[in-house]
Design an enzyme around this catalytic site. Structure first.
Site, PDB file in Angstrom:
ATOM      1  N   LYS A  81       0.857  -1.183   0.000  1.00 28.51           N
ATOM      2  CA  LYS A  81       0.000   0.000   0.000  1.00 28.51           C
ATOM      3  C   LYS A  81       0.893   1.231   0.000  1.00 28.51           C
ATOM      4  O   LYS A  81       2.057   1.164   0.422  1.00 28.51           O
ATOM      5  CB  LYS A  81      -0.850  -0.003   1.281  1.00 28.51           C
ATOM      6  CG  LYS A  81      -2.073   0.860   1.229  1.00 28.51           C
ATOM      7  CD  LYS A  81      -3.254   0.158   0.600  1.00 28.51           C
ATOM      8  CE  LYS A  81      -4.440   1.066   0.439  1.00 28.51           C
ATOM      9  NZ  LYS A  81      -5.603   0.426  -0.118  1.00 28.51           N
ATOM     10  N   GLY A 180     -25.927   1.632   3.027  1.00 27.62           N
ATOM     11  CA  GLY A 180     -25.108   2.142   1.916  1.00 27.62           C
ATOM     12  C   GLY A 180     -25.573   1.606   0.579  1.00 27.62           C
ATOM     13  O   GLY A 180     -25.488   0.411   0.318  1.00 27.62           O
ATOM     14  N   GLY A 182     -24.420   2.614  -2.530  1.00 27.98           N
ATOM     15  CA  GLY A 182     -23.496   3.171  -3.518  1.00 27.98           C
ATOM     16  C   GLY A 182     -23.220   2.168  -4.623  1.00 27.98           C
ATOM     17  O   GLY A 182     -24.075   1.347  -4.961  1.00 27.98           O
ATOM     18  N   HIS A 183     -22.016   2.210  -5.160  1.00 26.62           N
ATOM     19  CA  HIS A 183     -21.665   1.353  -6.295  1.00 26.62           C
ATOM     20  C   HIS A 183     -21.866  -0.127  -5.990  1.00 26.62           C
ATOM     21  O   HIS A 183     -22.379  -0.873  -6.807  1.00 26.62           O
ATOM     22  CB  HIS A 183     -20.206   1.587  -6.692  1.00 26.62           C
ATOM     23  CG  HIS A 183     -19.991   2.923  -7.312  1.00 26.62           C
ATOM     24  ND1 HIS A 183     -19.684   4.044  -6.569  1.00 26.62           N
ATOM     25  CD2 HIS A 183     -20.054   3.317  -8.595  1.00 26.62           C
ATOM     26  CE1 HIS A 183     -19.562   5.066  -7.387  1.00 26.62           C
ATOM     27  NE2 HIS A 183     -19.788   4.662  -8.617  1.00 26.62           N
ATOM     28  N   VAL A 184     -21.437  -0.547  -4.808  1.00 25.44           N
ATOM     29  CA  VAL A 184     -21.536  -1.971  -4.450  1.00 25.44           C
ATOM     30  C   VAL A 184     -22.913  -2.278  -3.845  1.00 25.44           C
ATOM     31  O   VAL A 184     -23.572  -3.237  -4.248  1.00 25.44           O
ATOM     32  CB  VAL A 184     -20.417  -2.370  -3.452  1.00 25.44           C
ATOM     33  CG1 VAL A 184     -20.562  -3.823  -3.041  1.00 25.44           C
ATOM     34  CG2 VAL A 184     -19.044  -2.126  -4.060  1.00 25.44           C
TER      35      VAL A 184
HETATM   36  P1  NAD Z   1     -19.674   4.312  -2.610  1.00 22.41           P
HETATM   37  O1  NAD Z   1     -18.993   5.534  -2.161  1.00 22.41           O
HETATM   38  O2  NAD Z   1     -20.110   4.193  -4.028  1.00 22.41           O
HETATM   39  O3  NAD Z   1     -20.968   4.046  -1.691  1.00 22.41           O
HETATM   40  C1  NAD Z   1     -21.028   4.272  -0.331  1.00 22.41           C
HETATM   41  C2  NAD Z   1     -22.459   4.664   0.003  1.00 22.41           C
HETATM   42  O4  NAD Z   1     -22.582   4.768   1.422  1.00 22.41           O
HETATM   43  C3  NAD Z   1     -22.844   6.020  -0.576  1.00 22.41           C
HETATM   44  O5  NAD Z   1     -24.084   5.924  -1.246  1.00 22.41           O
HETATM   45  C4  NAD Z   1     -22.927   6.926   0.672  1.00 22.41           C
HETATM   46  O6  NAD Z   1     -23.891   7.959   0.529  1.00 22.41           O
HETATM   47  C5  NAD Z   1     -23.327   5.921   1.727  1.00 22.41           C
HETATM   48  N1  NAD Z   1     -23.035   6.338   3.101  1.00 22.41           N
HETATM   49  C6  NAD Z   1     -21.948   6.996   3.579  1.00 22.41           C
HETATM   50  N2  NAD Z   1     -22.045   7.183   4.907  1.00 22.41           N
HETATM   51  C7  NAD Z   1     -23.210   6.601   5.285  1.00 22.41           C
HETATM   52  C8  NAD Z   1     -23.875   6.446   6.524  1.00 22.41           C
HETATM   53  N3  NAD Z   1     -23.373   6.942   7.658  1.00 22.41           N
HETATM   54  N4  NAD Z   1     -25.056   5.777   6.554  1.00 22.41           N
HETATM   55  C9  NAD Z   1     -25.596   5.293   5.420  1.00 22.41           C
HETATM   56  N5  NAD Z   1     -25.023   5.416   4.204  1.00 22.41           N
HETATM   57  C10 NAD Z   1     -23.848   6.063   4.136  1.00 22.41           C
HETATM   58  O7  NAD Z   1     -18.721   3.089  -2.218  1.00 22.41           O
HETATM   59  P2  NAD Z   1     -18.737   1.629  -2.823  1.00 22.41           P
HETATM   60  O8  NAD Z   1     -17.788   1.553  -3.947  1.00 22.41           O
HETATM   61  O9  NAD Z   1     -20.156   1.189  -2.985  1.00 22.41           O
HETATM   62  O10 NAD Z   1     -18.064   0.820  -1.616  1.00 22.41           O
HETATM   63  C11 NAD Z   1     -18.811   0.568  -0.439  1.00 22.41           C
HETATM   64  C12 NAD Z   1     -17.865   0.083   0.658  1.00 22.41           C
HETATM   65  O11 NAD Z   1     -17.192  -1.101   0.221  1.00 22.41           O
HETATM   66  C13 NAD Z   1     -16.749   1.071   1.018  1.00 22.41           C
HETATM   67  O12 NAD Z   1     -16.488   0.971   2.390  1.00 22.41           O
HETATM   68  C14 NAD Z   1     -15.549   0.576   0.227  1.00 22.41           C
HETATM   69  O13 NAD Z   1     -14.330   0.912   0.857  1.00 22.41           O
HETATM   70  C15 NAD Z   1     -15.773  -0.921   0.256  1.00 22.41           C
HETATM   71  N6  NAD Z   1     -15.179  -1.623  -0.883  1.00 22.41           N
HETATM   72  C16 NAD Z   1     -15.529  -1.297  -2.126  1.00 22.41           C
HETATM   73  C17 NAD Z   1     -14.959  -1.966  -3.208  1.00 22.41           C
HETATM   74  C18 NAD Z   1     -15.363  -1.628  -4.621  1.00 22.41           C
HETATM   75  O14 NAD Z   1     -15.029  -2.403  -5.524  1.00 22.41           O
HETATM   76  N7  NAD Z   1     -16.067  -0.535  -4.854  1.00 22.41           N
HETATM   77  C19 NAD Z   1     -14.014  -2.983  -2.994  1.00 22.41           C
HETATM   78  C20 NAD Z   1     -13.679  -3.308  -1.672  1.00 22.41           C
HETATM   79  C21 NAD Z   1     -14.268  -2.615  -0.619  1.00 22.41           C
END
Ligand code: NAD
Length: 350
Positions: A81, A180, A182-184
């Site tokens: 990292k 949450g 978001g993307h995932v």
């Molecule tokens: P993202 O930023 O697209 O989505 C996160 C969502 O959480 C957003 O919609 C945001 O508004 C919401 N959020 C933030 N604070 C909040 C709260 N207090 N209560 C409710 N909702 C809240 O992120 P993502 O890409 O969907 O990833 C989600 C999680 O998974 C993150 O923690 C990320 O580190 C982890 N992750 C993601 C990936 C990936 O491929 N995208 C891979 C490994 C780990």
């Protein structure tokens, strides 16, 4: 040029290097935890760390986490990292060129990817000085956005958890409390709904919540209420440290399976869940889809989404093995997952 590079000796780490460059303003650390299974790979994180010690502890923790994640995923990456100490509002071309030179100086033992406060453009600048960069969105042959693959891995983890709990991975009538969208999280919601699950959701983004209610028939609750929802699965997909001394006593679920990184605030919280009889699927086993996605690009020289999804399906088996060992040894799954990863690292086998 005023470049100062210092090798730090840290027990348990192959290399930890600190570089400062006066002309570009770069102040960065690269930590290589292990290359036993392959070159180390992990994102570049940019944050205005208050002290050098804070940046060092973060990079060490994250590099070790990447080793464990890749080892459990059965891919040929080690763990590494990097962190850049900087105000995100003060990014520029020279900074990322200097970072590229820093990455290059490690001769491919560390491969950089995207992390917090790093844009595709920033990563392209890094790539102008080193070829050891992966996962640049929009670049031909590159893996790009890992979210759909991470979501698929999360879904498979959910299936493995259900099978362990009930003997079947059918989701009909299953209640999932999802934090949450978001993307995932949203993608998981779509897949789980399609499989017959009932969704209770929350997000601080009202638009995402409305979309889930309208399109997926989800029930929305306030941000803090999500912990108390009676459900089968609580799925944290927003941010880290949400499993802590305040939230765990409120949970009314049978298991926690989510994509967020570092869900347990402390190790003690892992025991808190265990003592409450709540099955916890270790986050770094669940959310390995992102690093698997990048590994497919590395292994093939070009990205192949089918291979990425197929490899990610292995999360199902990996988790079942963790749960099985946990049951047999009567110890929490988060500890078993750590041990399994350490065994693979010390044996040098995937
Ligand atoms: P993202 O930023 O697209 O989505 C996160 C969502 O959480 C957003 O919609 C945001 O508004 C919401 N959020 C933030 N604070 C909040 C709260 N207090 N209560 C409710 N909702 C809240 O992120 P993502 O890409 O969907 O990833 C989600 C999680 O998974 C993150 O923690 C990320 O580190 C982890 N992750 C993601 C990936 C990936 O491929 N995208 C891979 C490994 C780990």
């Amino acid at each position: 040029m005023g470049v100062k590079t210092e090798e730090l000796k840290v027990k348990g780490y192959e290399r930890v290097v600190h570089r400062q460059c006066s002309s570009s303003g770069l102040n960065a650390l690269i930590a290589i935890h292990s290359t036993a299974l392959g070159p180390s790979c992990g994102g570049v994180r940019l944050l205005p760390y208050a002290t050098h010690e804070e940046a060092l502890q973060d990079v060490l923790r994250l590099a070790r986490g990447m080793s464990y994640k890749s080892a459990l995923a059965g891919i040929g990456f080690g763990g590494g990292k990097s962190v850049i100490v900087r105000d995100p509002a003060q990014k520029n071309k020279d900074l990322f060129h200097a970072m590229g030179e820093f990455v290059e100086s490690l001769g491919g033992k560390y491969i950089a990817a995207k992390d917090m406060n790093i844009s595709t453009e920033d990563l392209l600048r890094v790539r102008e000085r080193t070829s050891h960069v992966l996962g640049i969105e929009g670049l031909p042959g590159s893996s790009g956005d890992p979210s759909p693959v991470t979501a698929r891995g999360l879904f498979r983890a959910l299936e493995a958890t259900l099978e362990h709990l009930t003997g079947s991975h059918r989701m009909n009538g299953l209640r999932i409390a999802l934090q949450g969208l978001g993307h995932v999280g949203f993608r998981l919601a779509e897949m789980a709904r399609e499989a017959g699950a009932e969704l209770i959701v929350t997000d601080i983004d009202k638009v995402a919540v409305e979309k889930a209610v309208k399109q997926l028939g989800a029930k929305a609750v306030a941000a803090d209420a999500i912990y108390e929802v009676p459900c089968d699965i609580f799925s944290p997909c927003a941010r880290g440290a949400v499993l802590n001394s305040e939230t765990i006593p409120k949970l009314k679920c049978r298991a926690v399976v989510g994509a967020a990184n570092n869900q347990l605030a402390t190790e003690e919280d892992g025991f808190r869940l265990w003592n409450r009889g709540i099955l916890y699927a270790p986050d770094f086993a669940v959310n390995a889809g992102g690093i698997i996605n990048i590994f497919i690009e590395f292994e093939n020289g070009t990205y192949d989404p089918k291979k990425a999804l197929a490899k990610t399906d292995g999360i199902f088996t990996a988790l079942k093995e963790i749960f099985e060992r946990s049951k047999q040894s009567n110890r929490p799954a988060f500890l078993v997952a750590d041990e399994l990863a350490e065994e693979r690292l010390s044996g040098g086998t995937r």
